[in-house]
Design an enzyme around this catalytic site. Structure first.
Site, PDB file in Angstrom:
ATOM      1  N   MET A  12      -6.138   7.049  39.206  1.00 40.23           N
ATOM      2  CA  MET A  12      -5.501   5.711  39.248  1.00 40.23           C
ATOM      3  C   MET A  12      -4.473   5.149  38.442  1.00 40.23           C
ATOM      4  O   MET A  12      -3.553   4.630  38.836  1.00 40.23           O
ATOM      5  CB  MET A  12      -6.515   4.877  39.281  1.00 40.23           C
ATOM      6  CG  MET A  12      -7.590   4.873  40.249  1.00 40.23           C
ATOM      7  SD  MET A  12      -9.186   3.971  39.973  1.00 40.23           S
ATOM      8  CE  MET A  12      -9.994   4.649  38.591  1.00 40.23           C
ATOM      9  N   ASP A  58      -5.188   9.651  21.583  1.00 48.12           N
ATOM     10  CA  ASP A  58      -6.378   9.243  21.898  1.00 48.12           C
ATOM     11  C   ASP A  58      -6.557   7.766  21.619  1.00 48.12           C
ATOM     12  O   ASP A  58      -6.777   7.432  20.586  1.00 48.12           O
ATOM     13  CB  ASP A  58      -7.405  10.153  21.250  1.00 48.12           C
ATOM     14  CG  ASP A  58      -9.018   9.810  21.382  1.00 48.12           C
ATOM     15  OD1 ASP A  58      -9.230   9.108  22.036  1.00 48.12           O
ATOM     16  OD2 ASP A  58      -9.717  10.472  20.899  1.00 48.12           O
ATOM     17  N   SER A 137     -15.777  -1.379  36.946  1.00 46.30           N
ATOM     18  CA  SER A 137     -16.051  -0.652  38.163  1.00 46.30           C
ATOM     19  C   SER A 137     -17.236  -1.594  38.904  1.00 46.30           C
ATOM     20  O   SER A 137     -17.776  -2.539  38.121  1.00 46.30           O
ATOM     21  CB  SER A 137     -16.915   0.554  37.679  1.00 46.30           C
ATOM     22  OG  SER A 137     -17.394   1.145  38.787  1.00 46.30           O
ATOM     23  N   SER A 139     -19.938  -0.487  39.662  1.00 45.46           N
ATOM     24  CA  SER A 139     -21.030  -0.058  38.471  1.00 45.46           C
ATOM     25  C   SER A 139     -21.349  -0.834  37.396  1.00 45.46           C
ATOM     26  O   SER A 139     -22.242  -0.496  36.512  1.00 45.46           O
ATOM     27  CB  SER A 139     -20.601   1.321  38.199  1.00 45.46           C
ATOM     28  OG  SER A 139     -20.798   2.257  39.266  1.00 45.46           O
ATOM     29  N   TYR A 150     -22.997   4.900  32.154  1.00 44.23           N
ATOM     30  CA  TYR A 150     -21.655   4.473  32.968  1.00 44.23           C
ATOM     31  C   TYR A 150     -22.024   2.935  33.177  1.00 44.23           C
ATOM     32  O   TYR A 150     -21.061   2.114  33.008  1.00 44.23           O
ATOM     33  CB  TYR A 150     -21.412   5.276  33.898  1.00 44.23           C
ATOM     34  CG  TYR A 150     -20.105   5.010  34.787  1.00 44.23           C
ATOM     35  CD1 TYR A 150     -18.973   5.359  34.181  1.00 44.23           C
ATOM     36  CD2 TYR A 150     -20.140   4.431  35.993  1.00 44.23           C
ATOM     37  CE1 TYR A 150     -17.876   5.113  34.795  1.00 44.23           C
ATOM     38  CE2 TYR A 150     -18.867   4.114  36.512  1.00 44.23           C
ATOM     39  CZ  TYR A 150     -17.655   4.381  36.203  1.00 44.23           C
ATOM     40  OH  TYR A 150     -16.627   4.385  36.653  1.00 44.23           O
ATOM     41  N   LYS A 154     -19.567  -0.003  31.636  1.00 50.62           N
ATOM     42  CA  LYS A 154     -18.906  -0.689  32.726  1.00 50.62           C
ATOM     43  C   LYS A 154     -19.254  -2.380  32.789  1.00 50.62           C
ATOM     44  O   LYS A 154     -18.522  -3.252  32.851  1.00 50.62           O
ATOM     45  CB  LYS A 154     -18.793  -0.337  33.875  1.00 50.62           C
ATOM     46  CG  LYS A 154     -17.919   1.166  34.145  1.00 50.62           C
ATOM     47  CD  LYS A 154     -16.788   0.983  33.659  1.00 50.62           C
ATOM     48  CE  LYS A 154     -15.729   2.334  33.699  1.00 50.62           C
ATOM     49  NZ  LYS A 154     -14.565   2.179  33.443  1.00 50.62           N
ATOM     50  N   THR A 185      -9.942   9.964  43.377  1.00 50.92           N
ATOM     51  CA  THR A 185      -9.293  10.697  42.506  1.00 50.92           C
ATOM     52  C   THR A 185      -9.652  11.990  42.553  1.00 50.92           C
ATOM     53  O   THR A 185     -10.427  12.519  43.174  1.00 50.92           O
ATOM     54  CB  THR A 185      -9.723  10.030  41.211  1.00 50.92           C
ATOM     55  OG1 THR A 185     -11.108  10.431  41.079  1.00 50.92           O
ATOM     56  CG2 THR A 185      -9.446   8.496  41.108  1.00 50.92           C
TER      57      THR A 185
END
Length: 249
Positions: A12, A58, A137, A139, A150, A154, A185
């Site tokens: 993305m 990073d 997300s 999620s 996750y 999110k 992706t």
């Protein structure tokens, strides 16, 4: 506009880099893999000219973020839109999730947004405005099986965007999230065909979204076209989240 995109070397993020360049903007994209990023930079400059820059670093490391901030101001002079797209996925139920994996997910998906936004918000306040777009997300809006870390990370972004919208709207700064469902992706396409089929069949549209579709949503939220959007979580789920769970008639 001058755009900064983290996680910009694939998926993305790369789709967003290409879209903003296609529409005439300057773009600084960020990734940890220096070799991949520099090769991509050369390719993009051949296609779009010198309006593109790359920083290897990073964004979960405050020292790298400090260096990135200085580099961005050196190359772009100012950042009009910050797109916090860097992130990772680790699956598993909570009792199966290691402390290391929990911390990795929160560092990549939440801490990076904190560090990057903290670095660039003072500049946006001084310049009279800007936009921040985070990749959250679906999620973060509802739960999934075996995605404890996750879902939690999110979910943190889903509410963080609301807090930031309240605090910075008076400075002309709008902060919003894109919330994709499963997206085609490279990471998703690495799944076995039967897994991909399950996600496609679960979607009312019969397919998952594409990186380019997410990039279009990022562009909308970064631009003046969304000038009344602040603190929203824009779903790109194909309608997965609208079902009550009752059977089809």
């Amino acid at each position: 506009m001058n755009i900064l995109i983290t996680g910009g070397t694939s998926g993305m993020g790369l789709a967003a880099v290409r879209l903003f360049l296609q529409r005439g903007h300057q773009v600084l994209f960020v990734g940890r893999n220096r070799g991949r990023g520099e090769a991509l930079l050369q390719s993009l400059r051949k296609e779009f000219g010198g309006r593109c820059f790359f920083f290897a670093g990073d964004v979960t490391d405050s020292r790298d973020v400090t260096k990135l901030h200085a580099y961005a101001l050196e190359q772009l002079e100012k950042v009009d839109s910050l797109i916090n797209n860097a992130g990772i996925f680790v699956g598993g139920r909570l009792h199966e999730t290691s402390e290391e994996d929990w911390e990795r997910v929160f560092a990549a998906d939440v801490k990076s947004v904190f560090l990057m936004s903290r670095a660039f918000l003072p500049d946006m306040m001084a310049q009279g405005g800007g936009t921040i777009v985070n990749t959250a997300s679906v999620s973060g809006l509802a739960g999934d099986y075996a995605m404890a870390a996750y879902n939690a990370a999110k979910g943190a972004l889903v509410n963080l965007v609301r807090s930031m919208a309240l605090d910075y709207g008076k400075y002309g700064i709008r902060v919003n999230n894109v919330c994709p469902g499963a997206c085609a992706t490279p990471m998703f396409l690495a799944n076995p065909p039967d897994v991909q089929k399950k996600f496609q069949e679960a979607n009312p549209l019969g397919r998952v979204c594409t990186p380019e579709e997410v990039a279009e949503a990022m562009y909308f939220l970064a631009s003046e076209a969304s000038r009344s959007c602040n603190g929203i979580n824009l779903e790109l789920s194909g309608g997965m989240n609208v079902h009550t769970g009752q059977p089809a008639q």
